[in-house]
Design a protein around this motif. Structure first.
Motif, PDB file in Angstrom:
ATOM      1  N   ASP A 176      77.227  51.254  83.319  1.00  0.00           N
ATOM      2  CA  ASP A 176      76.419  52.390  83.763  1.00  0.00           C
ATOM      3  C   ASP A 176      75.583  52.982  82.637  1.00  0.00           C
ATOM      4  O   ASP A 176      74.949  54.033  82.815  1.00  0.00           O
ATOM      5  CB  ASP A 176      77.300  53.466  84.381  1.00  0.00           C
ATOM      6  N   CYS A 177      75.556  52.329  81.482  1.00  0.00           N
ATOM      7  CA  CYS A 177      74.749  52.830  80.358  1.00  0.00           C
ATOM      8  C   CYS A 177      73.267  52.807  80.736  1.00  0.00           C
ATOM      9  O   CYS A 177      72.774  51.820  81.297  1.00  0.00           O
ATOM     10  CB  CYS A 177      74.987  51.973  79.125  1.00  0.00           C
ATOM     11  N   PRO A 178      72.535  53.861  80.440  1.00  0.00           N
ATOM     12  CA  PRO A 178      71.110  53.893  80.805  1.00  0.00           C
ATOM     13  C   PRO A 178      70.270  52.883  80.049  1.00  0.00           C
ATOM     14  O   PRO A 178      70.506  52.604  78.872  1.00  0.00           O
ATOM     15  CB  PRO A 178      70.682  55.328  80.469  1.00  0.00           C
ATOM     16  N   VAL A 179      69.291  52.344  80.753  1.00  0.00           N
ATOM     17  CA  VAL A 179      68.327  51.393  80.204  1.00  0.00           C
ATOM     18  C   VAL A 179      66.940  51.813  80.659  1.00  0.00           C
ATOM     19  O   VAL A 179      66.745  52.181  81.823  1.00  0.00           O
ATOM     20  CB  VAL A 179      68.597  49.951  80.687  1.00  0.00           C
ATOM     21  N   VAL A 180      65.989  51.763  79.745  1.00  0.00           N
ATOM     22  CA  VAL A 180      64.586  52.012  80.089  1.00  0.00           C
ATOM     23  C   VAL A 180      63.770  50.813  79.625  1.00  0.00           C
ATOM     24  O   VAL A 180      63.927  50.344  78.496  1.00  0.00           O
ATOM     25  CB  VAL A 180      64.052  53.299  79.426  1.00  0.00           C
ATOM     26  N   LEU A 197      60.331  51.370  84.033  1.00  0.00           N
ATOM     27  CA  LEU A 197      61.521  51.169  84.856  1.00  0.00           C
ATOM     28  C   LEU A 197      62.686  51.916  84.226  1.00  0.00           C
ATOM     29  O   LEU A 197      62.922  51.813  83.026  1.00  0.00           O
ATOM     30  CB  LEU A 197      61.870  49.678  84.955  1.00  0.00           C
ATOM     31  N   ARG A 198      63.435  52.651  85.045  1.00  0.00           N
ATOM     32  CA  ARG A 198      64.626  53.352  84.591  1.00  0.00           C
ATOM     33  C   ARG A 198      65.817  52.850  85.400  1.00  0.00           C
ATOM     34  O   ARG A 198      65.724  52.694  86.615  1.00  0.00           O
ATOM     35  CB  ARG A 198      64.505  54.871  84.790  1.00  0.00           C
ATOM     36  N   ASP A 206      71.830  47.395  86.866  1.00  0.00           N
ATOM     37  CA  ASP A 206      70.765  47.109  87.833  1.00  0.00           C
ATOM     38  C   ASP A 206      69.401  46.776  87.226  1.00  0.00           C
ATOM     39  O   ASP A 206      68.475  46.431  87.950  1.00  0.00           O
ATOM     40  CB  ASP A 206      70.601  48.277  88.813  1.00  0.00           C
ATOM     41  N   MET A 207      69.254  46.884  85.906  1.00  0.00           N
ATOM     42  CA  MET A 207      67.926  46.705  85.324  1.00  0.00           C
ATOM     43  C   MET A 207      67.392  45.287  85.484  1.00  0.00           C
ATOM     44  O   MET A 207      66.183  45.090  85.680  1.00  0.00           O
ATOM     45  CB  MET A 207      67.936  47.101  83.843  1.00  0.00           C
ATOM     46  N   ALA A 208      68.229  44.284  85.398  1.00  0.00           N
ATOM     47  CA  ALA A 208      67.745  42.907  85.548  1.00  0.00           C
ATOM     48  C   ALA A 208      67.085  42.710  86.909  1.00  0.00           C
ATOM     49  O   ALA A 208      66.029  42.066  87.018  1.00  0.00           O
ATOM     50  CB  ALA A 208      68.888  41.920  85.347  1.00  0.00           C
TER      51      ALA A 208
END
Length: 248
Positions: free
Chosen positions: A184-188, A201-202, A207-209
């Motif tokens: 659940d670590c945030p990725v931008v 994209l946030r 889910d970032m991939a």
């Protein structure tokens, strides 16, 4: 005659330094990296400037262009995307210029990661959350990473991680980093920062991939990972805190 390595910034024509603009206005030759550059940046060049797009040139051909300008007594701006201190091939090019006795200098630019952080309005160093930023990449169709610079070692620090040249391996990266940072670590992800084609994209490592693959990002993207990207409850920095005088 001098070769001026100039940071073109993340792409926007108004994010160049004043010095960079003056060099573009005054140099008769400009060798630029067309892959990542907003064409409006070249509007700073004077009419009649010889414009050379380096995106399809190898290092020998780029050096030949710089040497030809030197022989003709002409100053050259060698435009680098972002800042020349990061992934710009500055070391390879200047080594060749030194061997040829051609003078050069460097003008810094706004790095892509700084533009990306500005777009999302986040400080990458938050008190007691993250006080270090790791700028790195991954090995793909490029030179190998040093053995001491594994992604796992950097991730173990839980510092804010900024990845360049890595967007095509986003699924592998997210899976690898989830163990250290948590899914659940945030990725931008910011692609083409500051340009009309900018994509933001946030999400999270979970889910970032899916997001990146859905929009088809393949290049010119910065990936930022870390809790600093969403931290709300943190202590205030001592930088602007009250200063206590010792009694004695």
């Amino acid at each position: 005659m001098t070769v001026h390595f100039v940071g073109a910034g993340p792409g926007a024509a108004d994010l160049l330094t004043v010095r960079a603009v003056r060099l573009l206005e005054s140099s008769p030759v400009c060798v630029y990296a067309g892959t990542y550059l907003d064409a409006e940046v070249l509007a700073h060049c004077a009419p009649g400037t010889r414009l050379v797009d380096s995106q399809h040139l190898d290092l020998d051909q780029i050096t030949a262009e710089l040497q030809a300008a030197h022989t003709a007594g002409l100053d050259v701006v060698r435009l680098c995307s972002g800042d020349p201190s990061l992934y710009s091939a500055l070391a390879e090019q200047t080594r060749r210029l030194d061997r040829l006795g051609i003078p050069w200098d460097v003008t810094p630019g706004v790095p892509a990661y700084a533009a990306a952080a500005a777009i999302v309005g986040r400080e990458l160093t938050v008190p007691e959350v993250a006080q270090s930023v790791v700028l790195t990449r991954v090995a793909a169709a490029s030179t190998a990473m040093p053995a001491t610079e594994s992604l796992a070692a950097f991730a173990a620090t839980r510092a804010t991680l900024v990845l360049h040249l890595a967007i095509r391996r986003i699924r592998e990266l997210c899976a690898s980093l989830a163990g250290a940072y948590g899914p659940d670590c945030p990725v931008v992800v910011v692609a083409n920062a500051s340009q009309p084609s900018q994509v933001l994209l946030r999400g999270t490592l979970d889910d970032m991939a899916d997001q990146v693959e859905a929009v088809g990002l393949r290049q010119a993207a910065v990936i930022m990972v870390g809790e600093a990207l969403r931290a709300e409850n943190f202590v205030e920095s001592h930088l602007y805190g009250p200063r206590h005088r010792s009694s004695g």
